[in-house]
Design an enzyme around this catalytic site. Structure first.
Site, PDB file in Angstrom:
ATOM      1  N   GLU A 428       0.838  -1.188   0.000  1.00 23.73           N
ATOM      2  CA  GLU A 428       0.000   0.000   0.000  1.00 23.73           C
ATOM      3  C   GLU A 428       0.882   1.250   0.000  1.00 23.73           C
ATOM      4  OE1 GLU A 428      -1.777   0.501   3.775  1.00 23.73           O
ATOM      5  OE2 GLU A 428      -2.739   2.385   3.250  1.00 23.73           O
ATOM      6  N   ASP A 507      -3.382  -0.011  10.380  1.00 20.24           N
ATOM      7  CA  ASP A 507      -4.430   0.922  10.805  1.00 20.24           C
ATOM      8  C   ASP A 507      -5.707   0.640  10.022  1.00 20.24           C
ATOM      9  OD1 ASP A 507      -3.991   1.843   8.286  1.00 20.24           O
ATOM     10  OD2 ASP A 507      -3.066   3.745   8.886  1.00 20.24           O
ATOM     11  N   ASP A 509      -7.188   2.129   7.537  1.00 20.14           N
ATOM     12  CA  ASP A 509      -7.070   2.163   6.082  1.00 20.14           C
ATOM     13  C   ASP A 509      -6.368   0.913   5.557  1.00 20.14           C
ATOM     14  OD1 ASP A 509      -8.403   4.473   5.805  1.00 20.14           O
ATOM     15  OD2 ASP A 509      -6.633   5.756   5.488  1.00 20.14           O
TER      16      ASP A 509
END
Ligand code: TSJ
Length: 640
Positions: A428, A507, A509
């Site tokens: 990511e 987290d 996200d």
């Protein structure tokens, strides 16, 4: 195995049998991971369910004990304890002979049965100890084994008695052997889910689950008098239903068939098969029989009603099952299983019987319920329309895709073409992706950075999914294509990487991204998950830097707590908020290096869970998504 031709060949082969189980446990319980561990409980419970099916047991208690052992108790007749022809109590043969169950089963119809027809003797062989109490004939009879070997002395060839009782039943307490299993902590969520499933499949049975570990006193009672109709309602949850659940049951050629189905306003099918109360994750003949006949019957109705004209082609099976949630549960006297995980029902007579019962019963039902029939055909019409549009979109995109592979600059591929050694990290964010590209082992590790949130594939149609650049890159990189409702172009043998590793921040996200990726794999590349190729990387949460001594990475709060307790002297603590905060060297050390990193393999255990996963991944709420990721993450294992 060659049988020794000596007078005590029988007893030797028994020991050899249990020794074989300890040598190659995977052959008997599938794996020695948490999944295999949980199977020990299911195996014992299945024996008690057999007693229920024989008509003698109404309650089963399953307890995860404080000391890490498990207790399963039923109120059945109690395993026979009388002396057997071989001079030992019948009970001893049950627990020390592979596949002994059937010998004592006069019903000729062994309806339940473990994953691979595994017996209680396998659980016995893989346990530090197994303690057995059988209440029967007015007494509590006691036996005990260690690593499969009996350690209780017989009294005149019979089991010693612990006391008197008016009750009957069997109670087994066992502690899995830590030298055999990677981990010995049963996973409560999985066990509960399986017990709930068992309760749905046995509507007259009550299962009481208790978890007494970690100072807890959790107690749940599973009783589902509505049976598989209740199961369907549970699976469909809050989805928009098209009609009330339909239920039918019948018997053909000695095979009992029970089906429940309900359509919801969704774009995919969810059809679960069970044989003798065991979930068949790879499906099999019962599903084939059900699907084929259902398709034929609906097409016939559609023509009779003039919805399909002479010139129109039939609806495809997938059109007709669009939006369908169904459970097909059969009872077969002699089930055979095949497939990668031996969970695919292979008996041709199961297809025949399911087909016959389905044909008779749905015609009977739809003749009387035209409204439901029209709604079902409506779903098929909608699906056929979308299919035709998508077929066009797909051919267009796939031809374009061939050319887009090279031009996709984001994938930093590895040099090796030996798929068994290669890994691909899906990372990511561009900054973490950049560090990962610098840090990686170029020979075997490929990096694919993805930006932002990829498409929610549960909500999107296939052309949108395939138009998404990141998803296209992934499909291309993996090399095995994809499958969906209308065609199966997926070929796992072409997979270019042994491990597909999702690397996202710890987290909300990050959890969201992982979830979306898992949904993508689950829907379009399910075998990647089934065959254990998908992993989640576990970057550390903290780095502890003591004044004296070595720095240490801590991967969760438990590790931090432990560090605080065991570490003497002052230390500073760095908290990592994201992968982006780590430099290349740190990233290598903590997350990429196979020697030191922690990976969690993604496993989907049973029907309810597989369904709940898509459910969870689909909804809009954030909390349950996090739960899914973190619950699995908590079981992180060292990948060495
Ligand atoms: F897995 C196991 F073997 F350890 C086990 C078996 C564990 C538990 C919790 C229960 C059982 C079990 C077995 N419960 N009930 C029975 N029933 C018999 O073994 C049984 C009893 C009577 C007769 C009979 O013909 O009289 C036949 C059988 C198979």
């Amino acid at each position: 195995m060659a049988k020794k031709n000596t007078y005590d060949a029988e007893s030797i082969s028994v020991l050899e049998g249990l020794e074989a189980v300890r040598k190659r446990p995977g052959m008997y319980i599938g794996s020695v991971s948490t999944k295999g561990l949980n199977h020990l409980i299911y195996e014992i419970v299945d024996n008690a369910v057999d007693e229920h099916l024989a008509g003698y047991c109404s309650e089963i208690h399953v307890t995860l004990e404080k000391d890490g052992s498990a207790t399963i108790a039923d109120n059945g007749r109690g395993v026979p304890v009388d002396m057997h022809a071989k001079g030992v109590p019948a009970e001893r043969l049950v627990y020390t002979t592979l596949h002994a169950g059937g010998k004592f089963d006069d019903s000729a119809y062994k309806t339940s049965g473990g994953l691979h027809g595994v017996g209680s003797s396998v659980v016995n062989a893989l346990s530090v100890y197994m303690d057995v109490e059988i209440s029967r004939d007015g007494y509590i009879h006691h036996d005990r084994y260690e690593k499969g070997n009996p350690v209780v002395e017989l009294v005149d060839g019979l089991l010693p008695k612990l006391g008197k009782t008016r009750k009957t039943g069997t109670k087994v307490n066992f502690l899995p052997d830590g030298t055999i299993f990677e981990k010995t902590r049963f996973k409560a969520e999985d066990v509960k889910s399986r017990m709930h499933e068992t309760a749905y499949l046995n509507p007259e049975l009550t299962i009481v689950f208790e978890d007494l570990r970690d100072g807890k006193k959790e107690k749940i009672t599973y009783h589902e008098p509505e049976g598989i109709i209740g199961f369907i309602q549970d699976l469909n949850g809050k989805k928009e239903k098209i009609h009330e659940p339909v239920y039918f049951k019948g018997t053909a050629d000695g095979i009992e068939v029970e089906v429940a189905f309900q359509y919801v306003n969704e774009f995919h099918e969810n059809i679960l098969g069970f044989c003798n109360n065991i979930y068949n994750s790879e499906g099999g003949m019962h599903l084939t029989g059900f699907k084929t006949t259902f398709t034929t019957v609906i097409n016939q109705y559609a023509r009779e009603l003039g919805i399909l004209k002479d010139k129109d082609a039939n609806f495809t099976g997938a059109d007709i099952r669009n939006g369908m949630t169904a459970i097909v549960s059969i009872k077969h006297p002699d089930p055979r299983f095949e497939g990668q995980t031996k969970t695919k029902l292979d008996n041709p007579d199961a297809a025949k019987a399911t087909s016959k019962v389905t044909g008779d019963e749905i015609v009977r039902y739809f003749d009387r319920n035209l409204e439901t029939l029209k709604k079902v055909i409506g779903c098929a019409e909608k699906a056929a329309k979308i299919r035709k549009t998508e077929e066009k979109a797909k051919t267009n995109l796939l031809t374009k895709q061939k050319y887009s592979f090279d031009s996709n600059g984001k994938l930093a591929n590895c040099e090796s073409r030996d798929a068994s050694k290669c890994e691909i990290f899906i990372v990511e964010g561009d900054s973490a992706g950049g560090s990962a590209k610098t840090a990686r082992d170029r020979m075997y590790q490929a990096i694919l950075p993805i930006r932002g949130k990829i498409l929610n594939v549960e909500k999107a149609t296939i052309d949108k999914v395939l138009a998404n650049a990141e998803i296209k890159t992934m499909i291309n990189a993996f090399g095995c294509g994809f499958s969906e409702g209308y065609g199966n172009d997926f070929d796992i043998s072409k997979l270019r990487y042994d491990k597909i590793i999702i690397m996202a921040d710890a987290d909300v996200d990050g959890a969201h991204i992982s979830t979306l990726l898992l949904t993508l794999f689950y829907r379009f590349m399910k075998e990647l998950i089934d065959e254990g190729h998908v992993y989640i990387a576990m970057p550390p949460l903290y780095k502890a830097m003591p004044k004296k001594g070595e720095e240490e990475y801590l991967y969760d709060d438990k590790a931090l707590e432990c560090y605080r307790k065991t570490h003497e002297g002052p230390f500073t603590l760095q908290r990592y908020k994201g992968l982006g905060e780590m430099d290349a060297e740190q990233l290598w050390e903590t997350t990429l290096n196979p020697e030191t990193r922690i990976l969690k393999r993604v496993e989907i255990e049973d029907a309810r869970m597989a369904s709940a996963v898509t459910e969870m991944l689909m909804g809009t709420e954030v909390p349950p998504r996090r739960e899914f990721i973190y619950e699995n993450a908590a079981e992180a294992e060292l990948d060495v």
